[in-house]
Scaffold this active site. Sequence first.
Site, PDB file in Angstrom:
ATOM      1  N   HIS A  31      35.294  26.225  46.091  1.00 29.08           N
ATOM      2  CA  HIS A  31      35.375  26.261  47.553  1.00 29.08           C
ATOM      3  C   HIS A  31      35.946  24.948  48.079  1.00 29.08           C
ATOM      4  CE1 HIS A  31      34.661  27.361  51.561  1.00 29.08           C
ATOM      5  NE2 HIS A  31      33.352  27.369  51.619  1.00 29.08           N
ATOM      6  N   ASP A  65      44.908  23.382  50.736  1.00 29.79           N
ATOM      7  CA  ASP A  65      44.542  22.342  49.784  1.00 29.79           C
ATOM      8  C   ASP A  65      45.719  21.790  49.005  1.00 29.79           C
ATOM      9  OD1 ASP A  65      41.876  22.120  50.323  1.00 29.79           O
ATOM     10  OD2 ASP A  65      41.358  23.862  49.115  1.00 29.79           O
ATOM     11  N   HIS A  96      45.358  32.586  47.579  1.00 29.68           N
ATOM     12  CA  HIS A  96      44.178  32.582  48.445  1.00 29.68           C
ATOM     13  C   HIS A  96      43.591  33.979  48.458  1.00 29.68           C
ATOM     14  CE1 HIS A  96      41.709  32.044  52.048  1.00 29.68           C
ATOM     15  NE2 HIS A  96      41.844  30.742  51.853  1.00 29.68           N
TER      16      HIS A  96
HETATM   17  N1  ACO Z   1      48.425  30.355  39.756  1.00 26.17           N
HETATM   18  C1  ACO Z   1      48.919  31.308  38.935  1.00 26.17           C
HETATM   19  N2  ACO Z   1      48.615  32.611  39.041  1.00 26.17           N
HETATM   20  C2  ACO Z   1      47.757  32.949  39.995  1.00 26.17           C
HETATM   21  C3  ACO Z   1      47.204  32.014  40.887  1.00 26.17           C
HETATM   22  C4  ACO Z   1      47.582  30.674  40.746  1.00 26.17           C
HETATM   23  N3  ACO Z   1      47.102  29.723  41.560  1.00 26.17           N
HETATM   24  N4  ACO Z   1      46.387  32.645  41.746  1.00 26.17           N
HETATM   25  C5  ACO Z   1      46.425  33.934  41.411  1.00 26.17           C
HETATM   26  N5  ACO Z   1      47.260  34.132  40.351  1.00 26.17           N
HETATM   27  C6  ACO Z   1      47.623  35.394  39.753  1.00 26.17           C
HETATM   28  C7  ACO Z   1      46.499  35.970  38.921  1.00 26.17           C
HETATM   29  O1  ACO Z   1      46.562  35.541  37.596  1.00 26.17           O
HETATM   30  C8  ACO Z   1      46.725  37.440  39.089  1.00 26.17           C
HETATM   31  O2  ACO Z   1      47.798  37.795  38.266  1.00 26.17           O
HETATM   32  P1  ACO Z   1      47.800  39.209  37.481  1.00 26.17           P
HETATM   33  O3  ACO Z   1      47.880  40.246  38.572  1.00 26.17           O
HETATM   34  O4  ACO Z   1      48.991  39.159  36.608  1.00 26.17           O
HETATM   35  O5  ACO Z   1      46.499  39.257  36.738  1.00 26.17           O
HETATM   36  C9  ACO Z   1      47.219  37.583  40.527  1.00 26.17           C
HETATM   37  O6  ACO Z   1      47.847  36.319  40.822  1.00 26.17           O
HETATM   38  C10 ACO Z   1      46.104  37.855  41.528  1.00 26.17           C
HETATM   39  O7  ACO Z   1      45.123  36.825  41.369  1.00 26.17           O
HETATM   40  P2  ACO Z   1      43.597  36.959  41.767  1.00 26.17           P
HETATM   41  O8  ACO Z   1      42.828  35.986  40.928  1.00 26.17           O
HETATM   42  O9  ACO Z   1      43.186  38.391  41.730  1.00 26.17           O
HETATM   43  O10 ACO Z   1      43.597  36.502  43.264  1.00 26.17           O
HETATM   44  P3  ACO Z   1      42.307  36.156  44.083  1.00 26.17           P
HETATM   45  O11 ACO Z   1      42.610  36.527  45.470  1.00 26.17           O
HETATM   46  O12 ACO Z   1      41.082  36.703  43.497  1.00 26.17           O
HETATM   47  O13 ACO Z   1      42.217  34.565  43.890  1.00 26.17           O
HETATM   48  C11 ACO Z   1      42.252  32.255  44.291  1.00 26.17           C
HETATM   49  C12 ACO Z   1      42.401  33.664  44.892  1.00 26.17           C
HETATM   50  C13 ACO Z   1      40.900  32.116  43.572  1.00 26.17           C
HETATM   51  C14 ACO Z   1      42.311  31.254  45.423  1.00 26.17           C
HETATM   52  C15 ACO Z   1      43.410  32.019  43.296  1.00 26.17           C
HETATM   53  O14 ACO Z   1      44.653  32.244  43.915  1.00 26.17           O
HETATM   54  C16 ACO Z   1      43.384  30.618  42.664  1.00 26.17           C
HETATM   55  O15 ACO Z   1      42.664  30.413  41.685  1.00 26.17           O
HETATM   56  N6  ACO Z   1      44.164  29.651  43.240  1.00 26.17           N
HETATM   57  C17 ACO Z   1      44.159  28.308  42.740  1.00 26.17           C
HETATM   58  C18 ACO Z   1      42.924  27.562  43.258  1.00 26.17           C
HETATM   59  C19 ACO Z   1      43.040  27.179  44.716  1.00 26.17           C
HETATM   60  O16 ACO Z   1      44.050  26.660  45.185  1.00 26.17           O
HETATM   61  N7  ACO Z   1      41.936  27.404  45.460  1.00 26.17           N
HETATM   62  C20 ACO Z   1      41.871  27.058  46.875  1.00 26.17           C
HETATM   63  C21 ACO Z   1      41.708  28.261  47.750  1.00 26.17           C
HETATM   64  S1  ACO Z   1      41.806  27.747  49.428  1.00 26.17           S
HETATM   65  C22 ACO Z   1      40.299  27.169  49.866  1.00 26.17           C
HETATM   66  O17 ACO Z   1      39.281  27.454  49.262  1.00 26.17           O
HETATM   67  C23 ACO Z   1      40.210  26.266  51.074  1.00 26.17           C
END
Ligand code: ACO
Length: 435
Positions: A274, A370, A313
């Site tokens: 988070h 972020d 996100h």
């Molecule tokens: N880098 C590479 N691939 C990614 C990323 C990423 N940052 N985020 C998602 N993907 C991919 C997943 O591997 C998945 O691929 P697939 O369909 O081939 O399996 C697809 O995109 C969908 O990803 P999910 O994990 O289902 O997306 P979700 O909405 O659950 O996750 C999250 C969102 C957790 C923020 C994710 O994008 C992530 O881990 N990002 C990096 C961490 C980050 O920046 N967090 C900050 C969020 S903003 C905040 O909290 C203020």
Amino acid sequence: MEKGQATGNDSLTVTDNRTGKSYDVEITDGTVRAMDFRQIKVNEDDFGLMTYDPGFTNTASCRSNITYIDGENGILEHRGIPIEQLAENSSFLEVAYLLLYGHLPNQKELDDWIYEVTHHTYVHENIKDFMDGFRHDADPTGMLLASVGALSTFYPEARDVNDEFQRHVSAVRLIAKMPTLAAFAYRHSLGLPYVYPDNELSYTGNFLSMLFKMAEPRFEPDPRIEKALDVLFILHADHEQNCSAAAVRVVASAINDPFTSVAAGVAGLYGPSHGGANVAVLKMLQRIGSTDNIPDFLEGVKQGEERLMGFGHRVYKNYDPRARIIRSHVDEVLEATNKESPLLDIAIELEKRALDDEYFTSRKLYPNVDYWSGIIYEAMGIPTGAFTVMFAIGRTPGWTAQWLELMNDEEFRIARPRQIYTGSHDVDYVPVNER
Ligand code: ACO
């Protein structure tokens, strides 16, 4: 069709194939009430159907008119006003008022509000002793979490949650004292003496003074940094029902005062999923080390070896509007701090390449807030360990507004989720010497 249920177009008809019975359930605002499913039973003794939603990914837990997000189109509004307009024209304290009281203050309301917040920035002297009790290397967020919770013991009258005056003054105290507590936590972690608030400075100017003032008689904040920090606080002010806001509401639903409830919000933010993503972005950029290494790094991401931090996100499937706004302040802050940021070049190139890459565009992965905030904090001289307390200061008006809205909610009930029990039954107790 079962008795007394919804009919017409705004309804959902479900058939229970176990019994062959059909039920009509009302649809309101694109939702059905989970309790309407309880009537669906196989027999009289059956508890009734529940819904299962780990992580609440498809469950609306409240009605709220504070913040609107349209993740598909990258829209964020507070009380209906787009975040771009607030970041451009408003101030953090004005946005705080807007979140809490539902409208932009007129000039007198704004002046009174700023006066009140400014004159509640001091904390009880015992808070300092309390802070001194932490280990020298204590994490500032852990210290903030404990000290916000401790405020409830200094203001026990806040437990009178139905008293309008107590509600208001608690909101003022929270917003006013959060920077003081955060700055004390930061100074403690460096072994530096605490700096008392300076009422002549702006909200962010005073915070910078409490962070960085040394022997000079008066700290003079750079207006560009003051402004960038104010914008960053605005961008973090609220984000509807995320982990920390949900934690605030759950704790508040046991009729807890705002200090205790907001401490739960800080606790939610403490988690790396988070509040910690901007630290992860900085570490990632440092690890990449040079723009030459970006192609290899992106290849590793595409192979699933790691994630591109600061991208993607849960809600935004488009460019996070907050990322666009904060990006426009990065150069200004670097200019004001007279710093070169080798990480900025890497961040710019990495963003460009990822936005051109089918892997990221097809998955709707765009920069989130972020991606850029860590670079700004680092340029301001804030250590990574204190990034989450910055977030907490910004989010305090949102948490407090969520608390207030819950207290006024006609459907207010203590939060009490259900579970699907997967354990054993009728197990006999075995004395310890027989185990
Ligand atoms: N880098 C590479 N691939 C990614 C990323 C990423 N940052 N985020 C998602 N993907 C991919 C997943 O591997 C998945 O691929 P697939 O369909 O081939 O399996 C697809 O995109 C969908 O990803 P999910 O994990 O289902 O997306 P979700 O909405 O659950 O996750 C999250 C969102 C957790 C923020 C994710 O994008 C992530 O881990 N990002 C990096 C961490 C980050 O920046 N967090 C900050 C969020 S903003 C905040 O909290 C203020």
